[in-house]
Design a protein around this motif. Structure first.
Motif, short mmCIF file in Angstrom:
data_model
loop_
_atom_site.label_atom_id
_atom_site.label_comp_id
_atom_site.label_asym_id
_atom_site.label_seq_id
_atom_site.Cartn_x
_atom_site.Cartn_y
_atom_site.Cartn_z
N ARG A 129 -5.68 -4.47 -4.12
CA ARG A 129 -5.52 -5.35 -2.95
C ARG A 129 -5.71 -4.55 -1.66
N LEU A 130 -5.16 -3.34 -1.63
CA LEU A 130 -5.36 -2.49 -0.45
C LEU A 130 -6.84 -2.12 -0.29
N ALA A 131 -7.53 -1.92 -1.41
CA ALA A 131 -8.95 -1.58 -1.34
C ALA A 131 -9.74 -2.71 -0.70
N VAL A 132 -9.37 -3.96 -0.99
CA VAL A 132 -10.04 -5.10 -0.36
C VAL A 132 -9.82 -5.08 1.14
N LEU A 133 -8.59 -4.79 1.57
CA LEU A 133 -8.31 -4.71 3.00
C LEU A 133 -9.14 -3.61 3.65
N GLU A 134 -9.21 -2.46 3.00
CA GLU A 134 -10.01 -1.35 3.55
C GLU A 134 -11.48 -1.75 3.66
N ALA A 135 -11.98 -2.45 2.65
CA ALA A 135 -13.38 -2.86 2.68
C ALA A 135 -13.66 -3.84 3.81
N SER A 136 -12.63 -4.58 4.22
CA SER A 136 -12.79 -5.53 5.33
C SER A 136 -12.68 -4.87 6.69
N GLY A 137 -12.39 -3.57 6.71
CA GLY A 137 -12.30 -2.83 7.97
C GLY A 137 -10.90 -2.50 8.40
N ALA A 138 -9.88 -2.89 7.63
CA ALA A 138 -8.51 -2.59 8.01
C ALA A 138 -8.19 -1.11 7.79
N THR A 139 -7.33 -0.59 8.63
CA THR A 139 -6.82 0.76 8.46
C THR A 139 -5.54 0.68 7.64
N VAL A 140 -5.51 1.37 6.51
CA VAL A 140 -4.39 1.27 5.58
C VAL A 140 -3.92 2.69 5.22
N PHE A 141 -2.61 2.96 5.44
CA PHE A 141 -2.02 4.23 5.05
C PHE A 141 -0.67 3.98 4.39
N PRO A 142 -0.43 4.55 3.20
CA PRO A 142 -1.36 5.36 2.43
C PRO A 142 -2.55 4.53 1.94
N SER A 143 -3.64 5.22 1.65
CA SER A 143 -4.86 4.52 1.26
C SER A 143 -4.72 3.92 -0.12
N ALA A 144 -5.66 3.05 -0.45
CA ALA A 144 -5.69 2.47 -1.79
C ALA A 144 -5.84 3.55 -2.85
N ALA A 145 -6.66 4.56 -2.57
CA ALA A 145 -6.86 5.64 -3.54
C ALA A 145 -5.57 6.41 -3.77
N THR A 146 -4.86 6.71 -2.69
CA THR A 146 -3.59 7.43 -2.83
C THR A 146 -2.57 6.59 -3.58
N LEU A 147 -2.45 5.32 -3.21
CA LEU A 147 -1.49 4.46 -3.89
C LEU A 147 -1.83 4.34 -5.36
N GLY A 148 -3.11 4.20 -5.69
CA GLY A 148 -3.51 4.08 -7.07
C GLY A 148 -3.09 5.29 -7.90
N LEU A 149 -3.17 6.47 -7.31
CA LEU A 149 -2.72 7.68 -8.00
C LEU A 149 -1.21 7.69 -8.19
N ILE A 150 -0.48 7.34 -7.13
CA ILE A 150 0.97 7.50 -7.17
C ILE A 150 1.63 6.43 -8.00
N GLN A 151 1.16 5.17 -7.92
CA GLN A 151 1.89 4.10 -8.60
C GLN A 151 1.71 4.14 -10.12
N ASP A 152 0.73 4.86 -10.61
CA ASP A 152 0.60 5.11 -12.05
C ASP A 152 1.14 6.52 -12.29
N LYS A 153 2.32 6.60 -12.88
CA LYS A 153 2.99 7.90 -13.00
C LYS A 153 2.21 8.90 -13.84
N ALA A 154 1.45 8.42 -14.81
CA ALA A 154 0.63 9.34 -15.61
C ALA A 154 -0.50 9.92 -14.76
N ARG A 155 -1.17 9.07 -14.00
CA ARG A 155 -2.23 9.57 -13.11
C ARG A 155 -1.65 10.47 -12.04
N GLN A 156 -0.48 10.12 -11.53
CA GLN A 156 0.17 10.95 -10.52
C GLN A 156 0.41 12.36 -11.04
#
Length: 377
Positions: free
Chosen positions: A77-104
């Motif tokens: 969902r954050l990635a969609v906002l970023e694609a629309s031009g919104a500034t999002v922090f933490p980024s979708a990429a960062t959130l994707g890493l952190i919210q999956d504890k194995a990937r983190q």
């Protein structure tokens, strides 16, 4: 007026909004509950589910930057906002890493940082194979959407595995298993980074956890040499750099009996272990988060007192969250009371916190406990 959008309307968003208002910065929040804690201090909330595409789009169009108060919004969902031009922090990429504890943990391990041994698992046999390497007990974890112990199950023997697997198998996002860490205590710190590169790290604190919920925080952590504290701070900073984090992040750590420190988990937002910073540090974690996501100069993180203690106010039953002992708690010298505006209490629900400062850690802890007990929550 510069305005921040915060996804989630709990106490972290509430305290972030209060800090933003002091700087003349507006805040709009998105939350499904129109009476959530943050909505009481931030007008005109977007009332929608955290993953509602239309609500998120409305929020992003009305603010200068979007940030989070929890990690439960889907990263896509954050990635969609970023694609629309919104500034999002933490980024979708960062959130994707952190919210999956194995990937983190994989990202941290790839960066050469010390973490507990772990493995992704898709069957009880996978857990058994991990136990053959590491021994029992093990910790079975949901890879996503776990917090305050929800989504964790300690498995002490092969006999306990079938029931644990049945309980956990339907968790969204899959499961992982971690080697049991015989830590001596739990530490934490906060890291703030802004897009232009500046970063600051807070003092290292000790956290007291019961049933996986933080009860007390002691700042600074006792019996930690300057060299050891510096090493922990550098480890925490490297962890946030490894996930390219922008904003304020909580870093939870395990200290082993030999002094080794492992990164336990990262939180992409202000953190319960940092509430002490409101009264205890030059710049609170909430103001620092606002500064970081807006790429404003970051503030100093020095402790203002030799000892700072934060005690959570956790619900002890069900019913109205009426702090009937507020007057009595305010009579405790130097007790700073923070109530989150939640109408109902439930066992373990975070309803507020108390912070005390002192020249003496024992005195600060005693006064924090007295104030918390008198509130009667």
């Amino acid at each position: 007026m510069t305005t921040i959008g915060i996804i989630g309307g709990g106490q972290l968003a509430r305290m972030s909004a209060l800090a933003a208002h002091r700087l003349g910065i507006g805040v709009r929040i998105l939350d499904p509950d129109p009476a959530c804690p943050a909505a009481q201090v931030a007008p005109n909330p977007v009332v929608a589910a955290l993953d509602d595409a239309d609500g998120l789009a409305e929020l992003s169009r009305s603010v200068d930057v979007v940030t989070l108060e929890n990690e439960f919004v889907p990263a896509e969902r954050l990635a969609v906002l970023e694609a629309s031009g919104a500034t999002v922090f933490p980024s979708a990429a960062t959130l994707g890493l952190i919210q999956d504890k194995a990937r983190q943990k994989a990202a941290l391990r790839s960066a050469g940082l010390a973490v507990p041994d772990f493995a992704e698992v898709s069957s009880p046999d996978d857990v058994t194979r991990a136990a053959e390497s590491w021994g029992w007990p093990l910790v079975l974890k949901s890879r996503k959407n776990g917090y305050d112990g929800r989504g964790n199950r300690t498995v002490r023997s092969a006999d306990e595995l079938p029931a644990a697997w049945t309980e956990m198998a339907d968790r969204d996002g899959g499961l992982m298993v971690e080697r049991w860490v015989p830590f001596s205590r739990e530490l934490a710190t906060l890291v703030a980074r802004r897009p232009s590169g500046q970063a600051v790290v807070y003092p290292v604190v000790e956290t007291i956890q019961r049933d996986h919920i933080c009860h007390e925080v002691f700042a600074p952590a006792a019996d930690l040499s300057d060299a050891a504290a510096h090493a922990v701070r550098e480890l925490a900073l490297a962890a946030i750099e490894a996930v390219d984090g922008i904003g304020l992040f909580g870093v939870e750590l395990f200290e082993l009996t030999d002094g080794t420190v492992l990164v336990n988990e990262l939180a992409p937002r202000p953190h319960n272990s940092g509430h002490y910073s409101i009264e205890g540090c030059t710049t609170s974690q909430f103001e620092q988060h606002v500064r970081a996501v807006l790429d404003l100069p970051l503030g100093r993180t020095d402790l203002l007192f030799p000892a700072v203690v934060m005690r959570n106010l956790l619900g002890s039953g069900t019913g109205a969250a009426d702090p009937g002992g507020l007057a009595a708690a305010l009579r405790v010298p130097g007790a700073h009371i923070h109530l989150y505006g939640k109408a109902e209490r439930r066992p373990g629900r975070k309803l507020g916190h108390v912070t005390t400062v002192s020249d003496d850690p024992s005195d600060a802890r005693t006064r924090a406990r007295h104030a918390a007990d008198r509130l009667g929550l």
